[in-house]
Design an enzyme around this catalytic site. Sequence first.
Site, mmCIF file in Angstrom:
data_model
loop_
_atom_site.group_PDB
_atom_site.id
_atom_site.type_symbol
_atom_site.label_atom_id
_atom_site.label_comp_id
_atom_site.label_asym_id
_atom_site.label_seq_id
_atom_site.Cartn_x
_atom_site.Cartn_y
_atom_site.Cartn_z
ATOM 1 N N LYS A 86 88.032 76.853 93.039
ATOM 2 C CA LYS A 86 87.575 75.492 92.757
ATOM 3 C C LYS A 86 88.054 74.599 93.883
ATOM 4 C CE LYS A 86 85.203 73.496 89.458
ATOM 5 N NZ LYS A 86 84.193 74.136 88.588
HETATM 6 P P1 NAD Z 1 78.069 65.345 86.501
HETATM 7 O O1 NAD Z 1 78.862 64.576 87.474
HETATM 8 O O2 NAD Z 1 76.656 65.664 86.814
HETATM 9 O O3 NAD Z 1 78.092 64.587 85.074
HETATM 10 C C1 NAD Z 1 79.263 64.227 84.412
HETATM 11 C C2 NAD Z 1 78.835 63.345 83.252
HETATM 12 O O4 NAD Z 1 79.964 63.073 82.433
HETATM 13 C C3 NAD Z 1 78.271 61.986 83.673
HETATM 14 O O5 NAD Z 1 77.222 61.631 82.805
HETATM 15 C C4 NAD Z 1 79.449 61.049 83.476
HETATM 16 O O6 NAD Z 1 79.046 59.706 83.258
HETATM 17 C C5 NAD Z 1 80.055 61.665 82.236
HETATM 18 N N1 NAD Z 1 81.448 61.338 82.038
HETATM 19 C C6 NAD Z 1 82.449 61.354 82.941
HETATM 20 N N2 NAD Z 1 83.594 60.978 82.364
HETATM 21 C C7 NAD Z 1 83.280 60.761 81.069
HETATM 22 C C8 NAD Z 1 84.024 60.361 79.979
HETATM 23 N N3 NAD Z 1 85.323 60.120 80.129
HETATM 24 N N4 NAD Z 1 83.385 60.235 78.773
HETATM 25 C C9 NAD Z 1 82.069 60.505 78.653
HETATM 26 N N5 NAD Z 1 81.320 60.869 79.667
HETATM 27 C C10 NAD Z 1 81.925 61.000 80.856
HETATM 28 O O7 NAD Z 1 78.916 66.672 86.200
HETATM 29 P P2 NAD Z 1 78.397 68.051 85.622
HETATM 30 O O8 NAD Z 1 78.094 68.948 86.766
HETATM 31 O O9 NAD Z 1 77.386 67.804 84.563
HETATM 32 O O10 NAD Z 1 79.761 68.612 84.960
HETATM 33 C C11 NAD Z 1 80.156 68.270 83.640
HETATM 34 C C12 NAD Z 1 81.139 69.316 83.141
HETATM 35 O O11 NAD Z 1 80.514 70.598 83.166
HETATM 36 C C13 NAD Z 1 82.411 69.474 83.971
HETATM 37 O O12 NAD Z 1 83.464 69.848 83.115
HETATM 38 C C14 NAD Z 1 82.076 70.621 84.893
HETATM 39 O O13 NAD Z 1 83.222 71.271 85.386
HETATM 40 C C15 NAD Z 1 81.292 71.490 83.946
HETATM 41 N N6 NAD Z 1 80.397 72.477 84.565
HETATM 42 C C16 NAD Z 1 79.453 72.106 85.467
HETATM 43 C C17 NAD Z 1 78.601 73.083 85.986
HETATM 44 C C18 NAD Z 1 77.479 72.755 86.929
HETATM 45 O O14 NAD Z 1 76.703 73.661 87.254
HETATM 46 N N7 NAD Z 1 77.309 71.514 87.364
HETATM 47 C C19 NAD Z 1 78.736 74.419 85.611
HETATM 48 C C20 NAD Z 1 79.700 74.751 84.673
HETATM 49 C C21 NAD Z 1 80.520 73.767 84.152
#
Ligand code: NAD
Length: 419
Positions: free
Chosen positions: A109
């Site tokens: 990461k």
């Molecule tokens: P992103 O940046 O696209 O979206 C994050 C979202 O969460 C946004 O809508 C933001 O406004 C919201 N957010 C942030 N802090 C918040 C809070 N305190 N309360 C409510 N909403 C909040 O990120 P993403 O890629 O969608 O990642 C989200 C989660 O999924 C993370 O934990 C990430 O590690 C995990 N993840 C992502 C992927 C991927 O392919 N992008 C894969 C596996 C896991």
Amino acid sequence: MTSPATTRDPFLIAVEQFDKAVKYLDISPWTAEVMRHPHRELTVYFPVEMEDGRLEVFTGYRVHHSTILGPTKGGIRYHPAVNLNEVRALAMWMTWKCAVAGLPYGGAKGGVIVDPKQLSLRELERLTRRYATEISVLMSPLGDIPAPDVNTNPQVMAWIMDTYSMHRGYSVLGVVTGKPIEVGGSLGRFDATGRGVMFTARESLQKLGMKPSQTTAVVQGFGNVGSVSALLLHELGCKIIGVSDVSGGFYNPDGLNPNELLKHWRIHSVLAGYPKAEKITNAELLELKCDLLVPAAMENQLTADNAGRVNARLIVEGANGPTTPEADEVFRQRDILVVPDVLANAGGVIVSYFEWVQGLQSFFWDEQEINRRLERLMVTNFERVWAVAQAKQVDMRTAAYILAIERVARAAELRGLYP
Ligand code: NAD
């Protein structure tokens, strides 16, 4: 949101989860001890020229947790709260996620301490290119392959690919995944994590004897994972009654239309101001009465503080590390099924693997093929973890860890100790 008093160190949580599962396995204490530690870590401090001519020094990290099963894989996060222990935890979770999915990868990461919303596009590009250069001592198509995470997207991946390629003198598609289609990205990658969440939710509902058409769902986070999960759960027939992002929660017991929410988000870049819903807080959102709760924002959202008030039958973790071990225990006692991150959100890394394979071979597949292979893997892995949970009478997280740790430990013991 959770109070700081209940926000636990994610790396300590990751090790605690590991220790809980390792008790069920017959692996040597030395192999276990190695797996409790990251393999290698890099901290970089680097200057970026800002629009007003000032230089600002940023801090970034890249951590490799395990290189036993193959090159390391894991996203890059841009967030003001990024810290080394968070990156370590996320890297360790990637090791188990790749192992559960049966992918030939170890976990990694990366992250930069920054609020990208405060940067201009050019500042974001300069920061990305410099960070990519700094971590290029660890990053390579056969060694360590980053991908998007919170606040990074296909454009950021394109800049990383371009920077690495400029240094080599030719285009290196396989150095990063989650790229735009035009520069070697894979069809289906953007939706892959959310699609995997939907497949996992569908299989879990079936196990619980529940029909999607009679299921109410709440999704926390409306980024890549949350918005696609909400859209695809809606298509599956679930009624989405609540969603949220950094600007707060939005509730409508008659159902929200994720397509309309997305249209609003595309114009305003936040959900704030969405008219066809009641405004609630993120804390209230997590406690809404619903059948399915999908946390898809950040770590430490379901804790000892609020687990007793969560009002769902099923939790499918779109985010990494949203549930603390204390909350897991409350959910177990309350008979709330938790499908863990390392299983439920693996769709992203699975299609990243497809993207990497396509890039290395310069031979690209169609979207149907990708979604079909993704579905097959997600369903097979779900069934495997379910079977371990039943056989050993453990929760799904411990079952997934048992499968993953066993695979990595077996490979480590076969490879032997160097030198
Ligand atoms: P992103 O940046 O696209 O979206 C994050 C979202 O969460 C946004 O809508 C933001 O406004 C919201 N957010 C942030 N802090 C918040 C809070 N305190 N309360 C409510 N909403 C909040 O990120 P993403 O890629 O969608 O990642 C989200 C989660 O999924 C993370 O934990 C990430 O590690 C995990 N993840 C992502 C992927 C991927 O392919 N992008 C894969 C596996 C896991």
